[in-house]
Design an enzyme around this catalytic site. Structure first.
Site, mmCIF file in Angstrom:
data_model
loop_
_atom_site.group_PDB
_atom_site.id
_atom_site.type_symbol
_atom_site.label_atom_id
_atom_site.label_comp_id
_atom_site.label_asym_id
_atom_site.label_seq_id
_atom_site.Cartn_x
_atom_site.Cartn_y
_atom_site.Cartn_z
ATOM 1 N N HIS A 387 44.459 44.746 106.510
ATOM 2 C CA HIS A 387 43.552 44.217 105.498
ATOM 3 C C HIS A 387 44.048 42.892 104.925
ATOM 4 O O HIS A 387 43.292 42.189 104.231
ATOM 5 C CB HIS A 387 43.389 45.239 104.368
ATOM 6 C CG HIS A 387 42.033 45.232 103.753
ATOM 7 N ND1 HIS A 387 41.155 44.174 103.865
ATOM 8 C CD2 HIS A 387 41.383 46.162 102.993
ATOM 9 C CE1 HIS A 387 40.037 44.444 103.214
ATOM 10 N NE2 HIS A 387 40.157 45.651 102.678
ATOM 11 N N ASP A 391 38.913 41.369 106.685
ATOM 12 C CA ASP A 391 38.132 41.961 105.597
ATOM 13 C C ASP A 391 37.282 43.107 106.124
ATOM 14 O O ASP A 391 37.006 43.196 107.326
ATOM 15 C CB ASP A 391 37.225 40.908 104.949
ATOM 16 C CG ASP A 391 38.033 39.813 104.250
ATOM 17 O OD1 ASP A 391 39.134 40.128 103.753
ATOM 18 O OD2 ASP A 391 37.557 38.655 104.211
#
Length: 416
Positions: A387, A391
């Site tokens: 992450h 995204d």
């Protein structure tokens, strides 16, 4: 005159290995270039050939020892081997019954790890295979080995055990009274192989470093299954390899990676490295654990080319002949747990990559199509990603692009 057998060069930046097993015992006849020992590195098992023909001399190290590149492993004595081999084998013939009788009662193998289970077997059994033989209660003499030089692998033992008739398991139950008579439960401690230690370290490092998250989707496999059923015979006849599902998924993944480049990128320090190529790592099972060879420039390969490459990787992983260079690099990984029956999982990233796709088993499930509840062959897809770089929107977009390509394989042909 004795010739020393040294630890060979193992690859760039690799300076040591662990002795996995001896393939030749003192007194055995050895041909030039015949493997005499197997070394385990961080990535693969490497067989050490004899530099000359002769008689196997004394072992300089024991199974499980760590050895440096250039260190002496053993010696090979000059000679044709006939008298020495006969004298070495004679005690084994007279002592084998005494050595073998206690083994079933004890349910283990004590300190006899270097002794073949069957002196008439085509090749010595490794410690892991010997354990599997004892656990499943199968006769190694009845198993056809598929490993290198006809050696028996753990998969061969498992296959032989699963194919036995229903009445066959009775011999395996024989050790039970002996175990009870001996009193108490038993434990076994086995040193982790170097490969397993490396796998454990890398997976834990991935969890400690990446901000890992997994997103899921499902895919209707109807179109791919129909295409495979329609063309599999022609495909195999033309290309000499079976048409599987991985070829479709790898090709679809390369298209999705082109559309979502961050999924194919990696983090190096404070920089993001984007790749204009897709080197796809495919997780395959080997006797020593999971290995991840790389399909180079997969974006330029056809489905047939991908299937040929994967088939070759799977065969050589089972034989233990994959090269270390074939497992370096990779920009994205696909792991197919479905072949083992997995319904859903959260795969772990293979550093320095930023994402891994997990495939799972296909099963019929009720779904709604055009307002009607119908049964379709469905598969869950799982994308674990870093992450820090990727995204949620990009991860979901990647999975949707992959899903669309699999549910309508024509998209793969027209690059849509």
């Amino acid at each position: 005159m004795a010739t020393e057998v040294l630890v060979p060069t193992l690859g760039e930046s690799i300076t040591e290995a662990t002795l996995g097993e001896w393939l030749k015992q003192p007194g055995d006849k050895v041909a030039a270039d015949e493997p005499i020992a197997s070394l385990e590195t961080d990535k693969v098992s490497v067989e050490v050939p004899s530099p000359v023909a002769g008689i196997m001399g004394q072992h300089a190290v024991a199974v499980g020892d760590t050895v440096q590149v250039g260190a002496m492993l053993a010696t090979v004595e000059a000679g044709d081997g006939a008298p020495a081999a006969e004298s070495a084998q004679q005690p084994a013939v007279t002592q084998a019954p005494a050595a073998e009788q206690p083994a079933p009662a004890a349910g283990g193998y004590g300190n006899h790890g270097a002794t073949p289970v069957d002196s008439n077997a085509p090749a010595a059994l490794s410690p892991s295979v010997r354990r599997a033989v004892l656990e499943h209660g199968v006769d190694p003499a009845t198993i056809k080995g598929t490993g290198r030089d006809g050696r028996i692998t753990k998969e061969d033992v498992a296959t032989a055990a699963s194919s036995r008739p229903a009445a066959a398991p009775a011999p395996a139950a024989a050790p039970t009274p002996s175990v009870a008579a001996a009193g108490g439960r038993k434990e076994e401690r086995v040193r982790m192989t170097r490969l397993r230690q490396t796998i454990a370290k890398r997976l834990k490092d991935a969890q400690n470093t990446a901000a890992m998250l997994t997103t899921f989707n499902d895919v209707d496999m109807t179109a791919v299954i129909e295409a495979r059923a329609k063309y599999k015979d022609l495909f195999e006849k033309k290309h000499g390899v079976r048409l599987g599902f991985m070829g479709f998924f790898v090709k679809a993944a390369t298209m999705a990676l082109k559309d979502i480049p961050s999924v194919n990128a990696s983090i190096e320090g404070d920089e993001i490295v984007y790749h204009d190529y897709a080197d796809i790592s495919v997780a395959v099972s080997s006797p020593g654990g999971l290995v991840v060879p790389v399909i180079r420039d997969a974006q330029d390969l056809s489905v047939a080319g991908i299937e040929k490459t994967i088939g070759d990787f799977g065969k050589r992983a089972k034989e233990g002949t994959l090269k270390m260079d074939e497992m370096k690099g990779g920009t994205f990984t696909i792991s197919n747990g479905g072949v083992f029956g997995s319904l859903m999982s959260t795969p772990i990233i293979n550093p320095p990559q930023s994402a891994v796709l997990g495939l799972h088993r296909i099963e019929d499930r009720p779904v709604v199509r055009d307002g009607q509840v119908v049964v379709r062959p469905m598969m869950y897809l799982a994308l674990s990603y870093d992450h820090r770089l990727i995204d949620g929107r990009e991860a979901v977009t990647f999975l949707v692009a992959l899903k669309n390509a699999i549910e309508d394989p024509t998209r793969i042909l027209i690059d849509l």
